[in-house]
Design a protein around this motif. Structure first.
Motif, short mmCIF file in Angstrom:
data_model
loop_
_atom_site.label_atom_id
_atom_site.label_comp_id
_atom_site.label_asym_id
_atom_site.label_seq_id
_atom_site.Cartn_x
_atom_site.Cartn_y
_atom_site.Cartn_z
N HIS A 123 57.24 45.31 47.39
CA HIS A 123 57.82 45.60 46.09
C HIS A 123 56.84 45.13 45.01
N ILE A 124 56.40 46.04 44.16
CA ILE A 124 55.41 45.74 43.12
C ILE A 124 56.12 45.58 41.78
N HIS A 125 55.84 44.49 41.08
CA HIS A 125 56.44 44.21 39.77
C HIS A 125 55.31 44.06 38.75
N SER A 126 55.33 44.89 37.72
CA SER A 126 54.31 44.83 36.68
C SER A 126 54.68 43.78 35.64
N GLY A 127 53.66 43.12 35.09
CA GLY A 127 53.93 42.12 34.05
C GLY A 127 52.65 41.45 33.61
N ASN A 128 52.77 40.56 32.61
CA ASN A 128 51.58 39.82 32.18
C ASN A 128 51.40 38.56 33.03
N GLY A 129 50.23 37.93 32.88
CA GLY A 129 49.87 36.82 33.74
C GLY A 129 50.84 35.65 33.70
N GLU A 134 54.91 32.40 36.45
CA GLU A 134 56.21 31.72 36.44
C GLU A 134 57.08 32.19 37.59
N SER A 135 57.07 33.51 37.85
CA SER A 135 57.90 34.06 38.93
C SER A 135 57.40 33.61 40.29
N VAL A 136 56.07 33.49 40.45
CA VAL A 136 55.52 33.00 41.72
C VAL A 136 55.90 31.54 41.93
N GLU A 137 55.78 30.75 40.88
CA GLU A 137 56.11 29.32 40.99
C GLU A 137 57.59 29.10 41.30
N LYS A 138 58.45 30.00 40.80
CA LYS A 138 59.88 29.87 41.05
C LYS A 138 60.31 30.47 42.39
N LYS A 149 41.81 33.97 33.17
CA LYS A 149 41.90 32.59 33.63
C LYS A 149 43.23 31.97 33.20
N LEU A 150 43.96 31.46 34.19
CA LEU A 150 45.21 30.75 33.95
C LEU A 150 45.19 29.45 34.74
N ASP A 151 46.18 28.62 34.54
CA ASP A 151 46.30 27.38 35.29
C ASP A 151 46.96 27.69 36.64
N PHE A 152 46.15 27.64 37.71
CA PHE A 152 46.65 27.94 39.04
C PHE A 152 46.74 26.67 39.90
N SER A 153 46.92 25.52 39.27
CA SER A 153 46.92 24.25 40.01
C SER A 153 48.08 24.14 40.98
#
Length: 209
Positions: A123-129, A134-138, A149-153
């Motif tokens: 399932h592919i969901h389009s969105g900004n970084g 946030e969705s991956v972290e949750k 470049k984002l904070d991927f810590s």
């Protein structure tokens, strides 16, 4: 408050009408109305503006809708994961993606996985970084495909060797169409149609297209 009540609330937010929402989720309209009043009392907030023909969400209602949707989606995903038997590779994989040429590698990988394990569905969901991270972290998305470049810590990362080239679509008779390249100074005052927050970001050096 439980998941069932959140689903009821989301049905009302979707249909914008109590009667239609009640028919959708197969309960009586008075019962649905009573449960929403109890929900508002529990939260101490007004979630709806009740009109004659249409129900509108308040600012608190819009915030609750976003969080309720996240909780419901995460619950559904968990229930699906629990149904998967040991060593039985099947289920759903949710991926958040930005608009990038890196999709080529992602699609090729998806095809290889699906060819070997046809019971795995993507399932592919389009969105900004920021939204995708946030969705991956949750736990709402399993993977994210990012640009910039984002904070991927808080997550493991794998760099893809792709470069994105910025472009501008305009009429043939537009003065910009005859230029070999476009700089940000030439477009910063123009009304542009673009996705999300991309109008704030430009290449450091002009690139031809």
């Amino acid at each position: 408050m439980d998941i069932r009540v959140m689903r009821y609330f989301l049905a009302i937010a979707q249909e914008e009408n109590l009667t239609k929402a009640a028919n959708l989720i197969h309960i009586s309209q008075p019962s649905l109305s009573k449960q929403m009043k109890e929900l508002e009392m529990e939260l101490g907030k007004t979630l709806f503006i009740r009109g004659n023909r249409k129900i509108t969400l308040t600012e608190d209602g819009m915030y609750f809708r976003k969080r309720a949707q996240e909780i419901v989606d995460l619950t559904d995903k968990m229930l699906v994961d629990l149904e998967i038997q040991d060593y039985d590779l099947k289920g759903d994989i949710h991926i958040g993606c930005g608009e990038t040429t890196g999709m080529k590698e992602l699609i090729a990988t998806m095809k290889k996985v699906h060819d070997e394990y046809p019971d795995i569905h993507f399932h592919i969901h389009s969105g900004n970084g920021l939204d995708i991270r946030e969705s991956v972290e949750k736990g709402l998305y399993d993977f994210g495909l990012f640009v910039g470049k984002l904070d991927f810590s808080k997550m493991e990362t794998y760099p893809l060797r792709y470069k994105n080239i910025w472009g501008l679509i305009c009429r043939k008779d537009d003065p910009l169409a005859s230029l070999p390249y476009i700089t940000k100074e030439q477009v910063c005052e123009l009304p542009l149609i673009s996705y999300g927050k991309t109008t704030r970001r430009f290449p450091k050096r002009p690139k031809s297209f």
